[in-house]
Design a protein around this motif. Sequence first.
Motif, mmCIF file in Angstrom:
data_model
loop_
_atom_site.group_PDB
_atom_site.id
_atom_site.type_symbol
_atom_site.label_atom_id
_atom_site.label_comp_id
_atom_site.label_asym_id
_atom_site.label_seq_id
_atom_site.Cartn_x
_atom_site.Cartn_y
_atom_site.Cartn_z
ATOM 1 N N MET A 1 33.444 23.552 -22.460
ATOM 2 C CA MET A 1 32.062 23.852 -22.790
ATOM 3 C C MET A 1 31.863 25.349 -23.018
ATOM 4 O O MET A 1 30.982 25.728 -23.756
ATOM 5 C CB MET A 1 31.138 23.386 -21.670
ATOM 6 N N ALA A 2 32.653 26.178 -22.368
ATOM 7 C CA ALA A 2 32.489 27.629 -22.501
ATOM 8 C C ALA A 2 32.744 28.091 -23.938
ATOM 9 O O ALA A 2 32.295 29.164 -24.314
ATOM 10 C CB ALA A 2 33.403 28.357 -21.531
ATOM 11 N N HIS A 3 33.439 27.276 -24.712
ATOM 12 C CA HIS A 3 33.673 27.615 -26.115
ATOM 13 C C HIS A 3 32.354 27.589 -26.902
ATOM 14 O O HIS A 3 32.206 28.278 -27.893
ATOM 15 C CB HIS A 3 34.684 26.636 -26.714
ATOM 16 N N ASP A 6 27.724 30.235 -22.972
ATOM 17 C CA ASP A 6 28.219 31.187 -21.980
ATOM 18 C C ASP A 6 28.781 30.445 -20.762
ATOM 19 O O ASP A 6 28.542 29.252 -20.588
ATOM 20 C CB ASP A 6 27.104 32.155 -21.554
ATOM 21 N N GLN A 7 29.528 31.151 -19.946
ATOM 22 C CA GLN A 7 30.244 30.522 -18.823
ATOM 23 C C GLN A 7 29.303 29.875 -17.806
ATOM 24 O O GLN A 7 29.561 28.786 -17.314
ATOM 25 C CB GLN A 7 31.134 31.558 -18.122
ATOM 26 N N ILE A 8 28.209 30.519 -17.477
ATOM 27 C CA ILE A 8 27.279 29.961 -16.477
ATOM 28 C C ILE A 8 26.642 28.673 -16.993
ATOM 29 O O ILE A 8 26.550 27.680 -16.268
ATOM 30 C CB ILE A 8 26.212 30.996 -16.080
ATOM 31 N N THR A 9 26.206 28.681 -18.247
ATOM 32 C CA THR A 9 25.617 27.475 -18.829
ATOM 33 C C THR A 9 26.651 26.361 -18.925
ATOM 34 O O THR A 9 26.341 25.197 -18.653
ATOM 35 C CB THR A 9 25.020 27.784 -20.212
ATOM 36 N N ALA A 15 28.564 20.414 -14.453
ATOM 37 C CA ALA A 15 28.114 19.846 -13.182
ATOM 38 C C ALA A 15 27.099 18.727 -13.412
ATOM 39 O O ALA A 15 27.147 17.684 -12.752
ATOM 40 C CB ALA A 15 27.510 20.936 -12.303
ATOM 41 N N VAL A 16 26.212 18.927 -14.356
ATOM 42 C CA VAL A 16 25.217 17.900 -14.673
ATOM 43 C C VAL A 16 25.896 16.652 -15.224
ATOM 44 O O VAL A 16 25.572 15.530 -14.827
ATOM 45 C CB VAL A 16 24.181 18.448 -15.686
ATOM 46 N N MET A 17 26.852 16.837 -16.111
ATOM 47 C CA MET A 17 27.554 15.674 -16.673
ATOM 48 C C MET A 17 28.347 14.928 -15.601
ATOM 49 O O MET A 17 28.367 13.692 -15.590
ATOM 50 C CB MET A 17 28.450 16.101 -17.822
ATOM 51 N N ASN A 18 28.962 15.661 -14.681
ATOM 52 C CA ASN A 18 29.655 15.005 -13.564
ATOM 53 C C ASN A 18 28.668 14.204 -12.722
ATOM 54 O O ASN A 18 28.952 13.064 -12.331
ATOM 55 C CB ASN A 18 30.364 16.035 -12.692
ATOM 56 N N VAL A 43 19.119 21.672 -19.510
ATOM 57 C CA VAL A 43 20.170 22.604 -19.084
ATOM 58 C C VAL A 43 20.596 23.521 -20.235
ATOM 59 O O VAL A 43 20.830 24.707 -20.024
ATOM 60 C CB VAL A 43 21.387 21.826 -18.539
ATOM 61 N N LEU A 44 20.672 22.979 -21.428
ATOM 62 C CA LEU A 44 21.240 23.728 -22.548
ATOM 63 C C LEU A 44 20.230 24.500 -23.388
ATOM 64 O O LEU A 44 20.619 25.324 -24.205
ATOM 65 C CB LEU A 44 22.039 22.783 -23.454
ATOM 66 N N THR A 45 18.934 24.260 -23.209
ATOM 67 C CA THR A 45 17.920 24.960 -23.974
ATOM 68 C C THR A 45 17.465 26.204 -23.219
ATOM 69 O O THR A 45 17.053 26.104 -22.067
ATOM 70 C CB THR A 45 16.705 24.047 -24.233
ATOM 71 N N PRO A 46 17.550 27.363 -23.876
ATOM 72 C CA PRO A 46 17.107 28.582 -23.200
ATOM 73 C C PRO A 46 15.622 28.498 -22.812
ATOM 74 O O PRO A 46 14.811 27.959 -23.541
ATOM 75 C CB PRO A 46 17.314 29.675 -24.260
ATOM 76 N N ASN A 47 15.311 29.030 -21.653
ATOM 77 C CA ASN A 47 13.943 29.058 -21.166
ATOM 78 C C ASN A 47 13.413 30.480 -21.311
ATOM 79 O O ASN A 47 13.798 31.361 -20.543
ATOM 80 C CB ASN A 47 13.902 28.617 -19.698
ATOM 81 N N PRO A 48 12.521 30.721 -22.283
ATOM 82 C CA PRO A 48 12.043 32.085 -22.507
ATOM 83 C C PRO A 48 11.294 32.654 -21.293
ATOM 84 O O PRO A 48 11.226 33.861 -21.121
ATOM 85 C CB PRO A 48 11.133 31.976 -23.728
ATOM 86 N N GLY A 49 10.787 31.796 -20.447
ATOM 87 C CA GLY A 49 10.091 32.258 -19.242
ATOM 88 C C GLY A 49 11.014 32.911 -18.236
ATOM 89 O O GLY A 49 10.567 33.617 -17.325
ATOM 90 N N LEU A 50 12.332 32.686 -18.378
ATOM 91 C CA LEU A 50 13.296 33.266 -17.461
ATOM 92 C C LEU A 50 13.978 34.514 -18.007
ATOM 93 O O LEU A 50 14.854 35.072 -17.378
ATOM 94 C CB LEU A 50 14.370 32.229 -17.103
ATOM 95 N N ALA A 51 13.551 34.950 -19.203
ATOM 96 C CA ALA A 51 14.182 36.117 -19.819
ATOM 97 C C ALA A 51 13.936 37.356 -18.973
ATOM 98 O O ALA A 51 12.901 37.507 -18.339
ATOM 99 C CB ALA A 51 13.620 36.317 -21.227
#
Length: 52
Positions: A1-3, A6-9, A15-18, A43-51
């Motif tokens: 998935m890191a490909h 980013d690594q954290i996402t 983890a969610v898929m597991n 999980v995969l959609t950026p949240n602009p509120g957390l920028a």
Amino acid sequence: MAHYTDQITATAAAAVMNGLTLRGLAGTEPPTRTAIEAVLRRVLTPNPGLAR
């Protein structure tokens, strides 16, 4: 998935898929495609509120 992200996402998505897989195996009914899509989109959609 890191490909693809980013690594954290990637770690969070894996983890969610597991969790979804285990939930499907242990539960009486597997999660629906709609439910899986909703969780992965969250999980995969950026949240602009957390920028920063």
